[in-house]
Design a protein around this motif. Structure first.
Motif, PDB file in Angstrom:
ATOM      1  N   ALA A 112       0.842  -1.197   0.000  1.00 61.03           N
ATOM      2  CA  ALA A 112       0.000   0.000   0.000  1.00 61.03           C
ATOM      3  C   ALA A 112       0.880   1.252   0.000  1.00 61.03           C
ATOM      4  O   ALA A 112       0.626   2.206  -0.727  1.00 61.03           O
ATOM      5  N   ARG A 113       1.935   1.226   0.800  1.00 58.87           N
ATOM      6  CA  ARG A 113       2.822   2.388   0.881  1.00 58.87           C
ATOM      7  C   ARG A 113       3.463   2.661  -0.482  1.00 58.87           C
ATOM      8  O   ARG A 113       3.561   3.802  -0.919  1.00 58.87           O
ATOM      9  N   GLU A 114       3.894   1.601  -1.158  1.00 62.30           N
ATOM     10  CA  GLU A 114       4.528   1.798  -2.471  1.00 62.30           C
ATOM     11  C   GLU A 114       3.526   2.258  -3.529  1.00 62.30           C
ATOM     12  O   GLU A 114       3.852   3.054  -4.396  1.00 62.30           O
ATOM     13  N   ARG A 115       2.302   1.758  -3.403  1.00 63.09           N
ATOM     14  CA  ARG A 115       1.263   2.168  -4.367  1.00 63.09           C
ATOM     15  C   ARG A 115       1.007   3.667  -4.316  1.00 63.09           C
ATOM     16  O   ARG A 115       0.644   4.280  -5.316  1.00 63.09           O
ATOM     17  N   SER A 116       1.165   4.246  -3.118  1.00 69.51           N
ATOM     18  CA  SER A 116       0.831   5.662  -2.980  1.00 69.51           C
ATOM     19  C   SER A 116       1.802   6.547  -3.757  1.00 69.51           C
ATOM     20  O   SER A 116       1.561   7.740  -3.918  1.00 69.51           O
ATOM     21  N   GLU A 117       2.894   5.973  -4.274  1.00 72.93           N
ATOM     22  CA  GLU A 117       3.863   6.730  -5.083  1.00 72.93           C
ATOM     23  C   GLU A 117       3.459   6.774  -6.556  1.00 72.93           C
ATOM     24  O   GLU A 117       4.087   7.456  -7.362  1.00 72.93           O
ATOM     25  N   ILE A 118       2.446   5.969  -6.887  1.00 70.92           N
ATOM     26  CA  ILE A 118       2.037   5.831  -8.280  1.00 70.92           C
ATOM     27  C   ILE A 118       0.578   6.255  -8.400  1.00 70.92           C
ATOM     28  O   ILE A 118      -0.269   5.771  -7.657  1.00 70.92           O
ATOM     29  N   GLY A 119       0.306   7.183  -9.305  1.00 70.08           N
ATOM     30  CA  GLY A 119      -1.080   7.631  -9.481  1.00 70.08           C
ATOM     31  C   GLY A 119      -1.782   6.790 -10.519  1.00 70.08           C
ATOM     32  O   GLY A 119      -1.189   6.407 -11.527  1.00 70.08           O
ATOM     33  N   MET A 120      -3.046   6.492 -10.268  1.00 73.35           N
ATOM     34  CA  MET A 120      -3.781   5.659 -11.221  1.00 73.35           C
ATOM     35  C   MET A 120      -5.146   6.283 -11.498  1.00 73.35           C
ATOM     36  O   MET A 120      -5.858   6.682 -10.580  1.00 73.35           O
ATOM     37  N   VAL A 121      -5.488   6.348 -12.788  1.00 76.60           N
ATOM     38  CA  VAL A 121      -6.784   6.891 -13.202  1.00 76.60           C
ATOM     39  C   VAL A 121      -7.485   5.833 -14.040  1.00 76.60           C
ATOM     40  O   VAL A 121      -6.891   5.264 -14.954  1.00 76.60           O
ATOM     41  N   PHE A 122      -8.741   5.567 -13.696  1.00 76.60           N
ATOM     42  CA  PHE A 122      -9.451   4.437 -14.287  1.00 76.60           C
ATOM     43  C   PHE A 122     -10.439   4.883 -15.371  1.00 76.60           C
ATOM     44  O   PHE A 122     -10.936   5.999 -15.355  1.00 76.60           O
ATOM     45  N   GLN A 123     -10.753   3.942 -16.235  1.00 82.18           N
ATOM     46  CA  GLN A 123     -11.704   4.204 -17.305  1.00 82.18           C
ATOM     47  C   GLN A 123     -13.058   4.650 -16.756  1.00 82.18           C
ATOM     48  O   GLN A 123     -13.675   5.560 -17.274  1.00 82.18           O
ATOM     49  N   ARG A 124     -13.499   3.991 -15.684  1.00 81.43           N
ATOM     50  CA  ARG A 124     -14.814   4.300 -15.134  1.00 81.43           C
ATOM     51  C   ARG A 124     -14.724   5.214 -13.911  1.00 81.43           C
ATOM     52  O   ARG A 124     -15.587   5.187 -13.047  1.00 81.43           O
ATOM     53  N   PHE A 125     -13.692   5.997 -13.820  1.00 75.64           N
ATOM     54  CA  PHE A 125     -13.466   7.026 -12.787  1.00 75.64           C
ATOM     55  C   PHE A 125     -13.290   6.455 -11.377  1.00 75.64           C
ATOM     56  O   PHE A 125     -12.400   6.860 -10.653  1.00 75.64           O
ATOM     57  N   ASN A 126     -14.224   5.562 -10.980  1.00 71.50           N
ATOM     58  CA  ASN A 126     -14.159   4.947  -9.652  1.00 71.50           C
ATOM     59  C   ASN A 126     -14.053   5.966  -8.527  1.00 71.50           C
ATOM     60  O   ASN A 126     -13.304   5.780  -7.576  1.00 71.50           O
ATOM     61  N   LEU A 127     -14.825   7.026  -8.637  1.00 72.48           N
ATOM     62  CA  LEU A 127     -14.906   7.959  -7.507  1.00 72.48           C
ATOM     63  C   LEU A 127     -15.717   7.310  -6.399  1.00 72.48           C
ATOM     64  O   LEU A 127     -16.537   6.440  -6.646  1.00 72.48           O
ATOM     65  N   PHE A 128     -15.493   7.781  -5.164  1.00 72.91           N
ATOM     66  CA  PHE A 128     -16.220   7.225  -4.034  1.00 72.91           C
ATOM     67  C   PHE A 128     -17.564   7.959  -3.906  1.00 72.91           C
ATOM     68  O   PHE A 128     -17.584   9.172  -3.707  1.00 72.91           O
ATOM     69  N   PRO A 129     -18.674   7.216  -4.009  1.00 73.00           N
ATOM     70  CA  PRO A 129     -19.983   7.875  -4.063  1.00 73.00           C
ATOM     71  C   PRO A 129     -20.413   8.500  -2.733  1.00 73.00           C
ATOM     72  O   PRO A 129     -21.272   9.362  -2.714  1.00 73.00           O
ATOM     73  N   HIS A 130     -19.799   8.059  -1.629  1.00 72.79           N
ATOM     74  CA  HIS A 130     -20.233   8.576  -0.325  1.00 72.79           C
ATOM     75  C   HIS A 130     -19.487   9.848   0.046  1.00 72.79           C
ATOM     76  O   HIS A 130     -19.686  10.384   1.130  1.00 72.79           O
ATOM     77  N   LEU A 131     -18.594  10.299  -0.835  1.00 71.92           N
ATOM     78  CA  LEU A 131     -17.840  11.520  -0.563  1.00 71.92           C
ATOM     79  C   LEU A 131     -18.113  12.551  -1.651  1.00 71.92           C
ATOM     80  O   LEU A 131     -18.387  12.202  -2.799  1.00 71.92           O
ATOM     81  N   THR A 132     -17.988  13.827  -1.276  1.00 71.16           N
ATOM     82  CA  THR A 132     -18.097  14.884  -2.275  1.00 71.16           C
ATOM     83  C   THR A 132     -16.840  14.871  -3.139  1.00 71.16           C
ATOM     84  O   THR A 132     -15.880  14.137  -2.860  1.00 71.16           O
TER      85      THR A 132
END
Ligand SMILES: Nc1ncnc2c1ncn2[C@@H]1O[C@H](COP(=O)(O)OP(=O)(O)OP(=O)(O)O)[C@@H](O)[C@H]1O
Ligand SMILES: [Mg+2]
Lengths: 279, 244
Positions: A112-132
Motif C-alpha cells: 500500500a505504501r509503495e502504491r501511494s507513489e504511483i497515481g492511477m486513473v481508471f476508465q470508469r473514474f471509480n470515484l467514491f460515491p459517499h464523498l463529495t
C-alpha cells in the motif's frame, strides 16, 4: 458553460517539496517494466512485457481489446501480483522484498505504501460515491499521507480549482458529468504527489463532447513534466502529446516508437492493421 | 362484546407491563448488536480467499437458518449448561441465554445480507482505494463500510423488526419481557382481550418508533449535495403546488 482555465498542477507549494514527478533522478527510467508475466488460470495475459518511461515522458499504449493493456497497468500499479518479471520505480525494484536470499511479494501494508507513489486513473473514474468531489480528493491525504483535515481540505480545494472544478467541490458524483468526475479522479491521484501517473482509457467512458476537457488536463500535466503512461484509443492525443507510442498485442509489446514513426511508418503488420481499423 | 376499556388502559400503564417493554427493548438492541457483529464476521469469512474459512461460514449459515429460533433458544438455555460447564455459572441468566441464542440466529441472516451488500459494491471502489495506497483496514472502514451500510439499512431494518418480535420467544425460558408479563397478568385476571391487545399496542408502537429511526438513517445515507437537496425539495413543493 465555458470552462475555467486550468491552473498550475505540479506546484511545489501545493504538493510539497520536492514535487516527486519533477525530481532529478539518477535512474535512466522513472518507471520500468522488465519481462512482466501475468497469467489468469490458463490464460497467459502478459507474456514478457518490457519497456521504460523516461522522466517527464508520456508513453501512449495502443492495442486491441483483450491484449492486456489494463492488466499491465494494474501490475505496474502493484494492484495485481505478477508471476514473473520486475517493476522498477526510479531504478528501485518495487512490490517485493528479500527474505532468506529469495525475493517474496511484499505484505499488503507495505505494498500500500509503495502504491501511494504511483497515481492511477481508471476508465470508469471509480470515484467514491459517499464523498463529495472535495472529499474524494482529500481522502488520500488524510488516510494515507496522515495530513490533518484542515491541511487536506486546503490542498484539495486548490487542486480541484486547478482542474477547473472549484464550483463543484461540494458535489457528489451523481451530480457531476463524466468529464467532471474524471477530472476529480485525476485531482485525487495528483494530490498524492505521485512519481508517475498511469491512465487506463481515461476518456473511453465519456460522451464525445466531454473528452476534450479531460484530455486538456492530461496535456497540461504532460506539459508540466509529469511522467505518464496512457492507455488510450485517442490517436490524436497520442500523436500530439506522446513521446513514444507502444503497440500491445497478445500480451506483448510488438512496437515501441516515437509517434511520427509509429503512425507514419509502423514496422509491424499488426500495428498497420490496427491503425487502419481505428482510423 | 366483553371488552373493558378501564382494564385495557390499566394494562397499558401498569409498571409490570412497562418493565416488560424495557426488557424487550434491551434484548432486541443487545441481541441485534451482537448478531450484526457476528454476521459481519461470518460474511467476511464467507468472502475469504481461504477455502476452509469459507466452509466454516457456509456451515454456520446453513445450520442457523435451518434450526428454528425457538429450538435453538431452548437448546442454549437447557442443554448448553449440561454440555459446557462454563454455562452453569450465575452469570448465565435468561437474558444472557436469550441474547446468545437470538444473536446467533440473527447472525446467519445478517451474514447473507452483508454478503449481498459486499457483492453489490463495485470492485472498482476497492481498486481505487488500494491504488491511493490505503491499507486493507482503511479500504474497508473508509470506502467499503459506508457503502455497505447504505445498501444494508433496508434489509437489516427488517431483521431488526423481526428480532423485536422474536424476543417474545424468550418468555418460554421465563425471561420477564413483554409477553411473559402479559401472560402472568392474564393468568391472574383471565382478561385475555385487554391484556393481549395492550401487548399488541406496545409492539406496534415500538415498531413504529423504529420505522421513524430507519427513515432518518436512510436520509443520512443519501449522497447528494445541499444545493441539489434544496433545489429538489423546492421542485417537489412546486410539483405539489401544480397539482392543486
Ligand atoms: N481479473 C481477471 N481474471 C481473469 N482474467 C482476466 C482478469 N482481468 C483480465 N483478464 C483477462 O486478461 C485478458 C486481458 O485483459 P485486459 O483487460 O488487460 O485487456 P485490455 O487490453 O485492457 O482490453 P480492453 O481494451 O478491452 O480494455 C483478457 O482475456 C481478460 O479476459
Ligand atoms: Mg482495458
Amino acid at each position: 458553460m465555458s470552462e475555467p482555465p486550468l491552473g498550475h498542477l505540479l506546484d511545489a507549494g501545493l504538493l510539497g517539496e520536492p514535487v516527486a514527478a519533477a525530481r532529478e533522478g539518477t535512474a535512466e527510467y522513472v518507471l520500468e517494466a522488465i519481462d512482466l508475466h501475468k497469467r489468469y488460470g490458463h490464460n497467459d495475459v502478459l507474456r514478457g512485457v518490457t519497456f521504460g518511461v523516461h522522466r517527464g515522458d508520456v508513453k501512449a499504449v495502443l492495442g486491441p481489446s483483450g491484449s492486456g493493456k489494463s492488466t499491465m497497468l494494474r501490475c505496474l500499479a502493484l494492484l495485481e501480483p505478477i508471476d514473473a518479471g520486475e517493476v522498477r520505480l526510479e531504478g528501485r525494484r518495487i512490490g517485493v522484498r528479500e527474505s532468506g536470499g529469495r525475493l517474496v511479494p511484499l505484505p499488503e501494508r507495505a505494498l500500500a505504501r509503495e502504491r501511494s507513489e504511483i497515481g492511477m486513473v481508471f476508465q470508469r473514474f471509480n470515484l467514491f460515491p459517499h464523498l463529495t468531489a472535495l472529499g474524494n480528493v482529500m481522502i488520500g491525504l488524510t488516510e494515507v499521507r496522515g495530513r490533518s483535515k484542515a491541511e487536506a481540505r486546503e490542498i484539495a480545494q486548490t487542486m480541484i480549482a486547478r482542474v477547473g472544478l472549484a464550483e463543484r467541490a461540494s458535489f457528489y458524483l451523481g451530480e457531476l458529468s463524466g468529464g467532471q468526475q474524471q477530472r476529480v479522479a485525476i485531482a485525487r491521484a495528483l494530490v498524492m504527489n505521485p512519481k508517475v501517473m498511469l491512465f487506463d482509457e481515461p476518456t473511453s467512458a465519456l460522451d464525445p463532447e466531454l473528452v476534450g476537457e479531460v484530455l486538456a488536463v492530461m496535456e497540461e500535466l504532460a506539459r508540466e513534466g509529469m511522467t505518464m503512461v496512457v492507455v488510450t484509443h485517442e490517436v490524436g492525443f497520442a500523436k500530439r502529446v506522446a513521446d513514444r507510442v507502444i503497440m500491445m498485442d497478445g500480451g506483448a509489446i510488438i512496437e515501441d516508437a516515437p509517434p511520427a514513426e509509429f503512425f507514419g511508418n509502423p514496422q509491424h503488420e499488426r500495428t498497420r492493421k490496427f491503425l487502419e481499423a481505428v482510423h | 362484546m366483553d371488552f373493558k376499556p378501564s382494564v385495557f388502559f390499566e394494562a397499558l400503564t401498569s409498571p409490570a407491563f412497562i418493565d416488560g417493554v424495557r426488557v424487550t427493548i434491551m434484548l432486541t438492541v443487545v441481541a441485534m448488536a451482537f448478531g450484526l457483529a457476528l454476521g459481519l464476521l461470518v460474511a467476511l469469512l464467507r468472502a475469504s480467499p481461504w477455502a476452509p474459512l469459507r466452509a466454516v461460514a457456509w456451515g454456520y449459515i446453513w445450520v442457523f437458518r435451518a434450526i428454528p429460533a425457538l429450538v435453538w433458544l431452548l437448546f442454549v438455555w437447557d442443554a448448553l449448561p449440561q454440555l459446557v460447564p462454563a454455562f452453569k455459572g450465575d452469570w448465565f441468566s435468561a437474558f444472557a441465554a436469550a441474547t446468545i441464542a437470538l444473536a446467533m440466529n440473527e447472525a446467519a441472516y445478517a451474514a447473507e445480507v452483508f454478503r449481498g451488500g459486499l457483492l453489490s459494491i463495485d470492485e472498482g471502489q476497492r481498486l481505487a482505494a488500494r491504488a491511493l495506497g490505503m491499507p486493507p483496514s482503511k479500504v474497508f472502514t473508509k470506502v467499503v463500510a459506508p457503502q455497505l451500510i447504505r445498501v444494508t439499512i433496508p434489509p437489516l431494518s427488517n431483521d431488526f423488526i423481526t428480532m423485536l418480535k422474536l424476543t417474545s420467544l424468550a418468555s418460554v425460558i421465563s425471561l420477564q419481557e413483554l409477553l411473559a408479563r402479559t401472560q402472568t397478568l392474564v393468568a391472574s385476571t383471565f382478561r385475555f382481550v385487554e391484556y393481549f391487545s395492550a401487548a399488541a399496542i406496545y409492539y406496534l408502537v415500538l415498531v413504529s418508533i423504529f420505522m421513524v429511526i430507519q427513515a432518518q438513517l436512510e436520509r443520512r445515507f443519501v449522497w447528494i449535495s445541499q444545493q441539489t437537496a434544496s433545489t429538489s425539495a423546492l421542485s417537489r413543493v412546486r410539483q405539489l403546488a401544480a397539482l392543486r
